[in-house]
Design a protein around this motif. Structure first.
Motif, mmCIF file in Angstrom:
data_model
loop_
_atom_site.group_PDB
_atom_site.id
_atom_site.type_symbol
_atom_site.label_atom_id
_atom_site.label_comp_id
_atom_site.label_asym_id
_atom_site.label_seq_id
_atom_site.Cartn_x
_atom_site.Cartn_y
_atom_site.Cartn_z
ATOM 1 N N GLU A 145 -12.168 -0.722 9.296
ATOM 2 C CA GLU A 145 -12.143 -0.151 10.710
ATOM 3 C C GLU A 145 -13.048 -0.115 11.589
ATOM 4 O O GLU A 145 -14.051 -0.609 11.008
ATOM 5 C CB GLU A 145 -11.405 1.332 10.369
ATOM 6 C CG GLU A 145 -12.243 2.242 9.920
ATOM 7 C CD GLU A 145 -11.739 3.631 9.782
ATOM 8 O OE1 GLU A 145 -10.887 4.158 10.201
ATOM 9 O OE2 GLU A 145 -12.265 4.705 9.113
ATOM 10 N N SER A 149 -11.996 4.132 14.797
ATOM 11 C CA SER A 149 -10.493 3.820 15.212
ATOM 12 C C SER A 149 -9.939 2.945 14.133
ATOM 13 O O SER A 149 -10.885 1.965 13.720
ATOM 14 C CB SER A 149 -10.728 3.205 16.440
ATOM 15 O OG SER A 149 -11.254 4.282 17.525
ATOM 16 N N ASN A 150 -8.694 2.814 14.015
ATOM 17 C CA ASN A 150 -8.224 1.786 13.387
ATOM 18 C C ASN A 150 -8.119 0.552 14.138
ATOM 19 O O ASN A 150 -8.071 0.550 15.243
ATOM 20 C CB ASN A 150 -6.784 2.070 12.759
ATOM 21 C CG ASN A 150 -6.462 3.344 11.766
ATOM 22 O OD1 ASN A 150 -6.063 4.356 12.089
ATOM 23 N ND2 ASN A 150 -7.443 3.130 10.919
ATOM 24 N N VAL A 152 -5.737 -3.126 14.610
ATOM 25 C CA VAL A 152 -4.353 -3.703 14.317
ATOM 26 C C VAL A 152 -4.582 -5.269 14.857
ATOM 27 O O VAL A 152 -4.993 -5.382 16.154
ATOM 28 C CB VAL A 152 -3.411 -3.251 14.984
ATOM 29 C CG1 VAL A 152 -1.899 -3.713 14.841
ATOM 30 C CG2 VAL A 152 -3.209 -1.585 14.423
ATOM 31 N N THR A 161 -2.229 -4.749 9.867
ATOM 32 C CA THR A 161 -3.285 -3.808 9.991
ATOM 33 C C THR A 161 -3.756 -3.592 8.500
ATOM 34 O O THR A 161 -2.892 -3.688 7.454
ATOM 35 C CB THR A 161 -2.844 -2.463 10.398
ATOM 36 O OG1 THR A 161 -3.986 -1.696 10.903
ATOM 37 C CG2 THR A 161 -1.887 -1.522 9.762
ATOM 38 N N ARG A 173 -2.244 5.098 14.711
ATOM 39 C CA ARG A 173 -1.973 3.853 13.971
ATOM 40 C C ARG A 173 -0.312 4.001 13.487
ATOM 41 O O ARG A 173 0.485 2.841 13.742
ATOM 42 C CB ARG A 173 -3.055 3.723 12.715
ATOM 43 C CG ARG A 173 -2.250 2.926 11.620
ATOM 44 C CD ARG A 173 -3.430 2.803 10.629
ATOM 45 N NE ARG A 173 -3.154 1.828 9.381
ATOM 46 C CZ ARG A 173 -2.414 2.051 8.348
ATOM 47 N NH1 ARG A 173 -1.863 3.364 8.263
ATOM 48 N NH2 ARG A 173 -2.250 1.229 7.169
ATOM 49 N N CYS A 207 -6.915 1.343 17.911
ATOM 50 C CA CYS A 207 -6.106 2.661 18.228
ATOM 51 C C CYS A 207 -6.774 3.884 17.493
ATOM 52 O O CYS A 207 -7.229 3.807 16.536
ATOM 53 C CB CYS A 207 -4.771 2.280 17.803
ATOM 54 S SG CYS A 207 -4.342 1.897 16.085
#
Length: 245
Positions: A145, A149-150, A152, A161, A173, A207
């Motif tokens: 990550e 934040s994650n 995708v 992801t 997420r 995200c």
């Protein structure tokens, strides 16, 4: 958690995660979820904050000055900072830092803890000029990550992801994968992603509660053009927050 028009977004999910994280760390939360909900709304009202970021913290008192917490009691603090929502999709550039995320045998990624962000702080501070954030890999060169934040990725109509082995399974997420993606006729896949795959994707996004949804324009030398799916996800997510769901 984020507050939009005076309403905390995904309040139940955030408080449940707080309790789960505390449990992972062997801490008790000395308040019920309903009490924390009431405190959250009171904080918003007393400070007159229609749009803000609220950070709930569970911490130990100073009965033991060591890291062991012997005889300590846990307490909860709610910290609020004004934060306006993003009315337009913004783009970010990322780079892969020298730091690597350790194995889940070395860190509890299933809990949101301040210890996670020590490495984020170091990597973010060391990023190159003009770069917005970092994208962590683990020691096997699998994507994790960003600093907070994650991430995708997009390939055709599929969202891909990383598994949450070396990152937090974020609430935003989950909202994108399990609420927005089906509504947009997008397939969601959670799997390992090797760094060598980055050039094979059509686009990417970050995200999270703070960043909301941001388009990734660049990761090191890999450049992603503007992607209509990212724009659709951004608009759909914005619609959710405005509706106060």
């Amino acid at each position: 958690m984020r507050v939009y028009d005076g309403i905390p977004f995904k309040l139940d999910e955030h408080l449940k995660r707080l309790y789960k994280s505390a449990s992972v760390m062997g801490l008790t939360v000395a308040h019920s979820i309903d009490e924390l909900k009431e405190a959250t709304f009171n904080l918003i009202k007393l400070n007159g904050l229609d749009e803000c970021y609220i950070k709930p913290l569970v911490y130990l008192d100073d009965s033991d000055i060591s890291f062991m917490g012997r005889g300590c009691r846990s307490h909860v603090a709610l910290l609020a900072s004004e934060m306006k929502s993003n009315s337009e999709l913004r783009g970010v550039s990322l780079e892969i830092p020298a730091w690597r995320r350790p194995s889940s045998k070395c860190h509890p990624y299933n809990a949101k803890t301040s210890s996670t962000y020590a490495l984020s702080y170091l990597a973010y501070r060391a990023r190159s000029p003009g770069v917005d954030d970092v994208l962590f890999l683990n020691e096997g060169s699998l994507v994790c990550e960003s600093s907070g934040s994650n991430v995708v990725f997009i390939r055709g109509s599929e969202l891909v992801t990383p598994r949450a082995d070396n990152c937090l399974a974020g609430i935003t997420r989950a909202t994108i994968l399990y609420e927005l993606a089906p509504a947009l006729n997008l397939k969601s896949t959670v799997r390992d992603i090797h760094v060598d795959e980055l050039p094979l994707f059509d686009g990417a996004l970050l995200c999270g509660t703070a960043v909301e949804v941001a388009q990734v324009n660049k990761i090191d030398s890999v450049i992603y053009p503007g992607n209509s799916i990212v724009e659709s996800i951004f608009q759909s997510y914005r619609g959710l927050t405005i509706a106060g769901h």
